[in-house]
Design a protein around this motif. Structure first.
Motif, mmCIF file in Angstrom:
data_model
loop_
_atom_site.group_PDB
_atom_site.id
_atom_site.type_symbol
_atom_site.label_atom_id
_atom_site.label_comp_id
_atom_site.label_asym_id
_atom_site.label_seq_id
_atom_site.Cartn_x
_atom_site.Cartn_y
_atom_site.Cartn_z
ATOM 1 N N GLY A 1 -9.158 -20.101 9.421
ATOM 2 C CA GLY A 1 -7.866 -19.666 9.967
ATOM 3 C C GLY A 1 -7.608 -20.128 11.383
ATOM 4 O O GLY A 1 -6.601 -19.749 11.976
ATOM 5 N N SER A 2 -8.509 -20.952 11.963
ATOM 6 C CA SER A 2 -8.268 -21.423 13.332
ATOM 7 C C SER A 2 -6.970 -22.214 13.396
ATOM 8 O O SER A 2 -6.637 -22.942 12.473
ATOM 9 N N GLU A 3 -6.276 -22.053 14.492
ATOM 10 C CA GLU A 3 -4.976 -22.724 14.661
ATOM 11 C C GLU A 3 -4.977 -23.459 16.000
ATOM 12 O O GLU A 3 -5.482 -22.921 16.998
ATOM 13 N N PRO A 4 -4.381 -24.638 16.044
ATOM 14 C CA PRO A 4 -4.306 -25.319 17.346
ATOM 15 C C PRO A 4 -3.324 -24.632 18.296
ATOM 16 O O PRO A 4 -2.312 -24.094 17.866
ATOM 17 N N VAL A 5 -3.679 -24.665 19.565
ATOM 18 C CA VAL A 5 -2.792 -24.155 20.620
ATOM 19 C C VAL A 5 -2.382 -25.375 21.452
ATOM 20 O O VAL A 5 -3.227 -26.199 21.785
#
Ligand SMILES: NC(=O)c1ccc[n+]([C@@H]2O[C@H](COP(=O)([O-])OP(=O)(O)OC[C@H]3O[C@@H](n4cnc5c(N)ncnc54)[C@H](O)[C@@H]3O)[C@@H](O)[C@H]2O)c1
Ligand SMILES: C[N+](C)(C)CCCC=O
Length: 527
Positions: free
Chosen positions: A60-64
């Motif tokens: 579930g990691s998302e780019p910032v």
């Protein structure tokens, strides 16, 4: 982000970070940036139990992103049920200790936090710029507002008091103002650090703990506040940061150990928050969107009124809840107003938000930029006239060529039924409308479901107060706009919100009243 609340906790084992804020200085783990495109953020952004917390799983990691360059700044690790539980449990433990301290003891620690914020002002402002895209000049003011808010509520921490009421026969009653318990704060992306402070300061001053969830778009600066509170000496877990999007937010709102939810964001999400909080009959503070009117009468100081219109529309790339985006101009001064407002709008320097002379940085995301540009196109189709701006902009600096910039826009020939006049655009787009009569403009100004802010420019003091009295808005300005001193309450009427932030009254939103009746004689019984 996909909902994964049912993931087995083993798949998300939490590792406590070794980077305890109490033993490490400086606290920030980033390479300082002189200009956009160089800051690295490697440390975990979750924080509870007194430490930054790294989640082992990347699920579930998302780019910032860095809005000025379009570059990926870091990865967001969203918290699931197990991590939310950990954070809330640690907030419960901290509450037990913190709520029993005297107000003056809490105040001392909060003042130390304010001092640390001042010491790290530049560093925090840079982080805010890199993740949000606003200019460094504005970001510094946001950090100042955060610090002032903590100082202000530190002062009020000592004033939590009840009443003594004399009853018959020497009996009496007294009231105690008590904290609520674990409060949840959920923030929007336009003022990430300031929102975290505006929510945590009154919460902590009243003896509560807080678990804060920043927007997943701007997750980077809230953890700095958590580190600062920890270094100032709050008990471990008193102010925690859990990252994530709506799933994490929902877990917090529905958590049985949470006593209150304080939310800043859109009207649409605010309604969902209220619905979730209602399941546990939890009080809410809702700071929601707006479509605020700014009314400029012919007898105003025109230069000030134009400054007001610019401040009401172009701060933070127009991404401000309280913006006065419906600018009603008295017909006799319309031409003069437009000429000057366009001249000053075209002079706004757009570019690298970390440079001192930049006045407008990048919008927060590519999607949001396209949404705002879409509103300008729709306005044109509906008959509005673009006097300036409203286009995507590429600064000369090659490292900014993928940034989310646009030119600030002034729309003329707007009518009350146009989409640009009815909906919150949340970008640098000013809609100018014309009026003839005071009654007429009041009616049109109030013709909206929202009611966050409103402003009036006139030299006639009776008219100024009469107009303000009749405007349906919670935060009003006479001959100024968008100033929010922490000593005064801020918040909206109608669908723009419930409750207030800042000012003395906010103590009431973060505490509850206990009544104690004391019998000094024998009690009467009917049985
Ligand atoms: N009145 C104020 O003080 C104020 C201040 C700043 C921004 N705003 C408003 O915020 C909006 C822009 O911010 P945004 O786009 O971040 O708003 P948003 O409503 O999309 O999101 C706000 C926060 O709510 C979380 N969230 C979203 N759905 C959720 C759900 N179902 N359950 C729990 N949490 C959920 C998001 O992750 C985020 O942290 C604008 O409408 C603006 O006017 C209001
Ligand atoms: C400090 N300002 C600019 C009034 C912003 C308040 C928070 C709204 O977005």
């Amino acid at each position: 982000m996909k909902c994964c609340v049912s993931c087995p906790p083993a798949a998300m084992r939490v590792l406590s970070s070794v980077l305890s804020p109490r033993v490490r200085a400086p606290l920030l783990a980033l390479n300082r940036a002189a200009s956009s495109g160089s800051m690295q953020i490697r440390e975990p952004l979750n924080f509870w139990g007194g430490n930054r917390v790294s989640l082992e799983s990347e699920i579930g990691s998302e780019p910032v992103y860095e809005p000025a360059t379009g570059r990926v700044l870091c990865q967001l690790q969203p918290c699931r049920a197990a991590q939310v539980d950990e954070a809330v449990n640690s907030a419960c433990s901290a509450f037990t200790h913190w709520s029993k301290m005297a107000g003056i003891e809490r105040a001392r620690i909060m003042l130390e936090a304010a001092r640390l914020i001042q010491k790290r002002r530049e560093e925090i402002a840079e982080v805010e710029v890199v993740n949000n895209g606003k200019s460094i000049t504005e970001a510094r003011l946001d950090v100042d507002s955060a610090r002032l808010c903590i100082e202000y509520f530190a002062g009020l921490a000592t004033t939590m008091a009840g009443q003594h009421v004399q009853l018959t026969g020497g009996s009496f009653a007294y009231t105690r103002r008590e904290p609520l318990g674990v409060c949840v704060g959920i923030g929007a992306w336009n003022y990430p650090f300031q929102i975290a402070a505006w929510k945590s300061a009154p919460s902590l001053a009243c003896g509560n703990s807080m678990v804060f969830k920043p927007s997943p778009v701007t997750p980077v600066s809230a953890v700095l506040l958590a580190e600062i509170y920890a270094q100032a000496g709050v008990p471990d877990g008193l102010f925690s940061v859990v990252q994530g999007a709506q799933e994490t937010g929902a877990l917090l709102c529905l958590h049985p150990a949470v006593a209150k939810v304080s939310f800043t964001g859109s009207v649409q999400t605010g309604k969902k928050i209220m619905e979730m909080a209602s399941k546990g009959v939890k009080p809410v503070t809702l700071e929601l969107g707006g479509k605020s009117p700014l009314i400029i009468f012919e007898d105003c100081n025109l230069e000030n009124a134009i400054s007001g219109a610019l401040m009401a529309n172009f701060l933070s790339q127009g991404q401000v809840c309280s913006n006065g985006t419906r600018v009603f101009v008295h017909r006799p001064i319309l031409a003069q107003f437009l000429e000057e407002v366009v001249r000053r709008t075209e002079a706004i320097r757009i570019g690298d938000p970390l440079l001192e002379d930049t006045r407008m940085g990048a919008l927060v995301s590519r999607e949001h930029l396209h949404k705002v540009l879409g509103y300008v196109e729709q306005a044109k189709r509906e008959g509005a006239r673009v006097l300036c701006g409203g286009e995507a902009f590429t600064p000369a600096d090659p490292k900014l060529k993928h940034g989310y910039f646009m030119t600030p826009c002034v729309l003329d020939d707007c009518t009350d039924d146009m989409t640009c006049v009815r909906e919150e655009i949340f970008g640098p787009v000013m809609s100018v409308l014309t009026f003839d009569m005071e009654d007429e403009v009041l009616h049109r100004a109030n013709d909206t479901a929202m009611g966050l802010a409103a402003g009036v420019f006139t030299k006639d003091i009776q008219r100024a107060h009469r107009v303000i009295e009749n405007l349906q808005a919670g935060s009003c300005f006479i001959n100024n706009y968008n100033i929010t001193p922490v000593e005064v309450p801020f918040g909206g009427y109608k669908t723009s919100g419930i409750g207030r932030e800042n000012g003395q009254v906010t103590i009431e939103y973060y505490s509850q009243l206990k009544t104690v009746v004391v019998e000094m004689g024998d009690m009467d019984s009917l049985f």
